[in-house]
Scaffold this active site. Structure first.
Site, PDB file in Angstrom:
ATOM      1  N   HIS A 202       0.847  -1.203   0.000  1.00  0.00           N
ATOM      2  CA  HIS A 202       0.000   0.000   0.000  1.00  0.00           C
ATOM      3  C   HIS A 202       0.877   1.245   0.000  1.00  0.00           C
ATOM      4  CE1 HIS A 202       0.427   1.179   4.332  1.00  0.00           C
ATOM      5  NE2 HIS A 202       0.576  -0.124   4.527  1.00  0.00           N
ATOM      6  N   ASP A 214       6.280   1.876   6.120  1.00  0.00           N
ATOM      7  CA  ASP A 214       4.881   1.442   6.076  1.00  0.00           C
ATOM      8  C   ASP A 214       4.084   2.342   5.128  1.00  0.00           C
ATOM      9  OD1 ASP A 214       2.599   0.024   6.681  1.00  0.00           O
ATOM     10  OD2 ASP A 214       2.148   1.204   8.447  1.00  0.00           O
ATOM     11  N   GLU A 248      -4.875   1.323   2.710  1.00  0.00           N
ATOM     12  CA  GLU A 248      -4.709   0.276   3.724  1.00  0.00           C
ATOM     13  C   GLU A 248      -4.797   0.866   5.123  1.00  0.00           C
ATOM     14  OE1 GLU A 248      -2.581  -2.347   6.607  1.00  0.00           O
ATOM     15  OE2 GLU A 248      -2.163  -0.286   6.036  1.00  0.00           O
ATOM     16  N   GLU A 249      -4.235   2.063   5.305  1.00  0.00           N
ATOM     17  CA  GLU A 249      -4.262   2.684   6.627  1.00  0.00           C
ATOM     18  C   GLU A 249      -5.677   3.069   7.043  1.00  0.00           C
ATOM     19  OE1 GLU A 249      -1.897   2.398   8.460  1.00  0.00           O
ATOM     20  OE2 GLU A 249      -0.061   2.339   7.271  1.00  0.00           O
ATOM     21  N   GLU A 275       4.227  -5.927   4.322  1.00  0.00           N
ATOM     22  CA  GLU A 275       3.807  -4.968   5.351  1.00  0.00           C
ATOM     23  C   GLU A 275       5.006  -4.520   6.193  1.00  0.00           C
ATOM     24  OE1 GLU A 275       1.988  -2.983   6.798  1.00  0.00           O
ATOM     25  OE2 GLU A 275       0.082  -3.107   5.777  1.00  0.00           O
ATOM     26  N   HIS A 351       4.997   4.669  12.099  1.00  0.00           N
ATOM     27  CA  HIS A 351       3.866   5.605  12.091  1.00  0.00           C
ATOM     28  C   HIS A 351       4.212   6.954  12.730  1.00  0.00           C
ATOM     29  CE1 HIS A 351       0.210   2.711  11.362  1.00  0.00           C
ATOM     30  NE2 HIS A 351       1.117   2.674  10.391  1.00  0.00           N
TER      31      HIS A 351
END
Length: 901
Positions: A202, A214, A248-249, A275, A351
């Site tokens: 993603h 990510d 995706e998030e 991932e 993140h």
């Protein structure tokens, strides 16, 4: 050692203490030994007589193991194993310039990565995600297409799906998406292909993070794999579909849109999902299946640098880790088997703003690319992909051996191996327990007493570290180890070890008085073997593939015991015994440390974002205590073989005590802004304006403020000295009549975070104001009320519903039609849309058993502004600037409107 047939060395070992104290007694003992007709005839009497003799202060073992030698040997042994584990984990692939156009080139993948991350944060619905990133991906795919070999065919599709589904993740919620983006590429033979393998990544990111690990790096790897496969002169048998998903998030929305709606989805027979739960390092295979053991075999056969564990799979699927991936969507909604891989190292910056391209080693990219390329090529040329249904049944036990290769075998074979190991233990212990009664009475008694002592030592060690952890939490010193992991070892690890040694030292001094140290060493080895045997039986009976660990912890120690037994009987616990014993324990202890590293590598960063309700020190102390119990199991016998443990206990107690005092004084600060290794505190800042309406539509309350959420147990205690206005006087109060306490939760994590702050601020006025209205209210023929609503607003909105007393939410137009409650009984709906979207219309049906004056249902909607100028406000920016450098404040603007119907 069999109790009834003690050797002369053991009897000399027992009376050695008396010889040192009383020469006459020693001479008499020697005369008694010379006159003995045979060892067997004195076995039972000698064992009973040992109880009546006085143990020397040194432990009653003239040939006992030196405390200094034992401690030094064990310490060096564990340090050496730890160094080997670290060496194994750092084995990344570093190459020079690519030798072939048909080889994966990490430099090219890094170039893709840097271009994607240079765009900035890429939230779904933002121009950065929907336009700039998509444009870049399509440009690179076109270049790859132009350079591809003529034996391949490449098709490209930009999908913009709309859909809805429900998940039981995070306590349960429903998701709705509209016009989100997928970039889909199909590489197939020139003549086409009926079957396909899917590779998924993603390109979207969480708000305020560049999302390098990510998941931009995975998309970069996929672009380079696409380039290599398309340029290859080797023909593929099946198609390879590359899905670059753009949402995706938003809790797995884009993958759902592809697998349920895209015309190519029906040809997918297996998938690989890329991932991240950390930044860099090795990519771990942490999920496979469901069932379909042939996929594991494919990875085993093809991966050049394997890193896989069924332990990680069973831990992740247990729900202990509060995370999920697109793997769930393909498994649950597509009924497709697959492989889930993720980077797991350095989850501290996952993140956050620190998740940048420069922090991902080129070696990590190269090894990931080599593995993905090899596995995709293997699957795309495999006979099994087309007939995968023939191989779908059964689970696999699989684990890598320090990154060198993977061992994999069917779980049914694993069960047979496990029970064979159990039978070996039964034979070993049964030989001792089934001797004539006069020979085994003392052994059986001492064995079960020793088992009780061992369990008590483990239990009290756990209680001890929990007491320390609770105290540390109560005085506000949680997470002192977050930036200094050695602190946890010095505080909780030493306390656990000291408690275990202390309990066994007491048993040795006061219960096993005058008993041979060698005999006790053997007893406690047998007890450890028995404990691991019980664990193996339990895990195997439960059907858990990770039972192989217990099998390893039985097989190698038992073989070691049989190998050193003769020398141990003849010469006692000398240096030679110590060396051979530790060498024999090499495999189980090395593999245990390998797994323990993975546990702490994943769980330590997670405890810094696990919410305000879970005391992280209690969790970490429990994990550490469990690891100490496992590691101590075959070293407990050294407590009985050693002449003394006094200095060890004093040293451990001093280390624990000093560390405890330093932690209590606040010496170890939990967070770090060190550019080389940041460990930030995560804080969410939402500048909101809340409006509450009554049943008649009148505004009964309106306020504005900055809603502050800290994502760890320490709350704002470390922030308050820097920003005094954030203190306990502005703690947010729950609006009891409103769903989810009347605050704009972005995700349904309200049950994890119950400490938050609400700093009064001016109203927000976003230009793209959200609107929510009731379109119609109808009575259905089945005696329920259907309410139809319409909502417009920014790309991310949250809907919260609470049915009043006497009312039940029976149906709605979301998910599969059956309303799914979140934790606490309210309903949570996560909504997002792409760059353009029409008004969102949905309906709910409410069954009312009795009319209530306060209405039948409360509906609230929060609008989240994650991009553009609407995400900012002067007060929000000013507050954000006050936060110290060791924090990561993620800030955005919200509106919240509540209605009663």
């Amino acid at each position: 050692m069999e109790l009834g047939s003690e050797s002369a060395a053991v009897r000399r070992h027992r009376v050695g203490g008396e010889r040192r104290e009383d020469p006459a007694a020693a001479a008499a003992a020697l005369q008694l030994e010379r006159e003995a007709p045979a060892p067997e005839s004195l076995g039972a009497a000698g064992r009973g007589g040992a109880r009546t003799r006085k143990r020397s202060p040194g432990g009653g073992a003239g040939t006992g193991l030196s405390e200094a030698r034992a401690v030094l040997g064990l310490a060096l042994y564990l340090l050496a194993l730890r160094a080997l584990v670290q060496l194994s984990l750092q084995r990344l692939v570093l190459r020079g310039p690519a030798g072939s156009f048909e080889e994966f080139d990490a430099r090219q993948a890094r170039d893709y990565l840097e271009h994607i991350t240079s765009i900035g944060p890429r939230t779904t619905g933002s121009p950065e995600n929907e336009v700039l990133t998509v444009r870049y991906l399509l440009e690179q795919i076109k270049l790859i297409q132009d350079q591809s070999n003529s034996i391949h065919k490449i098709a490209v599709d930009v999908q913009r799906p709309t859909g809805t589904f429900s998940l039981d993740f995070l306590g349960g919620f429903t998701s709705y998406y509209d016009n989100i983006t997928n970039v889909v590429v199909k590489l197939e033979p020139r003549g086409g292909a009926q079957h396909a393998v899917l590779a998924n990544c993603h390109f979207d990111s969480v708000p305020n993070s560049p999302g390098a690990s990510d998941d931009a790096v995975s998309c970069s790897v996929m672009l380079e794999v696409l380039r290599v496969l398309s340029a290859s002169s080797e023909a593929l048998r099946h198609a390879v579909i590359f899905l670059f998903n753009g949402a995706e998030e938003n809790i797995l929305q884009a993958s759902h849109g592809f697998i349920t709606q895209h015309p190519w989805a029906s040809s997918v027979r297996a998938f690989i999902n890329l991932e991240a739960a950390g930044v860099g390092g090795k990519e771990l295979v942490f999920q496979t299946g469901p069932e379909n053991p042939w996929l594991v075999q494919a990875y085993v056969s093809a991966a050049k640098h394997p890193f896989a564990s069924v332990v990680a799979q069973e831990v992740f699927q247990s729900g202990i880790i509060p995370s999920d991936t697109d793997f769930r969507i393909y498994r649950d909604f597509g009924n497709i088997p697959g492989i889930d891989l993720a980077f797991i190292e350095n989850g501290y910056i996952y993140h956050t703003k620190y998740d940048t391209a420069d922090r991902i080693p080129t070696g990590s990219i190269q090894r990931a690319g080599d593995n993905i390329l090899a596995v995709l090529k293997y699957l795309a040329t495999s006979d099994m992909l087309a007939s995968s249904s023939k191989y779908q049944h059964g689970h696999m036990v699989f684990f890598d051996v320090f990154g060198l290769f993977v061992i994999a075998y069917p779980s049914r074979v694993g069960s047979i191996i496990n029970y064979m190991v159990v039978m070996a233990v039964v034979l070993y212990l049964g030989k001792k327990l089934l001797q004539p009664k006069q020979k085994t009475a003392h052994y059986a008694k001492d064995f079960f007493c020793g088992l009780g002592i061992t369990l008590i030592s483990w239990f009290t060690s756990l209680i001890t570290v929990l007491i320390i952890a609770v105290f540390i939490s109560l005085i506000g010193r949680s997470l002192s180890w977050y930036n200094h992991f050695y602190v946890s070892v010095c505080l909780y690890g030493t306390a656990a070890v000291a408690k275990i040694i202390f309990i066994h030292t007491l048993a040795k001094r006061f219960y096993y008085v005058n008993t041979s140290d060698q005999y006790l060493g053997e007893i406690f080895f047998d007890i450890s073997l028995f404990v691991h045997c019980v664990s193996l039986i339990t895990l195997t009976y439960q059907g858990l593939c990770l039972a192989f660990i217990s099998a390893i912890w039985i097989a190698f120690p038992l073989l070691t015991k049989l190998f050193v037994q003769k020398d141990f009987k003849q010469h006692g616990a000398g240096g030679k015994f110590l060396v051979f014993y530790l060498v024999g324990m090499f495999i189980p202890y090395l593999y245990a440390l390998y797994l323990i590293w993975a546990v702490f590598e994943m769980f330590t960063p997670i405890l810094g974002r696990s919410g305000t309700q879970i005391p992280p020190d209690v969790v970490l102390a429990s994990i550490l205590a469990g690891c100490i119990m496992i590691l101590s199991s075959y070293f407990i016998n050294f407590i009985y073989l050693a002449k003394s443990t006094k200095k060890t206990l004093v040293a451990l107690t001093l280390v624990c005590g000093i560390t405890f005092l330093l932690v209590c004084s606040g010496t170890f600060f939990p967070y770090s802004s060190d550019p080389a290794s940041p460990k930030p505190k995560r804080v969410f800042l939402q500048h909101i304006t809340r409006t509450f309406h009554d049943l008649d539509g009148n505004v009964v309350k309106r306020d504005s403020g900055i809603w502050i959420n800290g994502f760890d147990y320490t709350g704002m205690s470390h922030v308050t000295p820097h920003i005094p206005e954030i203190n306990d006087t502005i703690r947010a109060h729950c609006e009891e009549t409103a769903p989810l306490c009347g605050f704009p939760w972005y995700l349904p994590v309200h049950f994890l975070i119950k400490k938050n702050w609400y700093l009064p601020a001016s109203e927000v006025s976003p230009r793209n104001r959200a609107h929510f209205r009731l379109i119609s209210k109808e009575q259905t023929p089945w005696d329920s009320v259907r309410l139809t609503f319409e909502a417009t607003g920014p790309s991310h909105m949250s809907l919260y519903i609470r049915a009043h007393t006497g009312a039940v939410l029976t149906q709605w137009s979301l998910g599969n039609g059956t309303p799914v409650t979140s934790k606490g009984g309210d309903y949570f709906v996560f909504y997002s849309h792409g760059l353009q979207a029409s008004a969102w219309q949905f309906w709910i049906e409410v069954q009312v058993s009795e009319e209530q004056p306060e209405g039948m249902v409360t509906v609230a909607m929060a609008a989240h502004y994650f991009s553009g100028e609407d995400k900012r406000s002067p007060q929000l920016d000013a507050l954000k600037e006050k936060f110290p450098g060791w924090t990561f404040p993620s800030a955005w603007v919200c509106t919240y409107d509540l209605f009663v119907f």
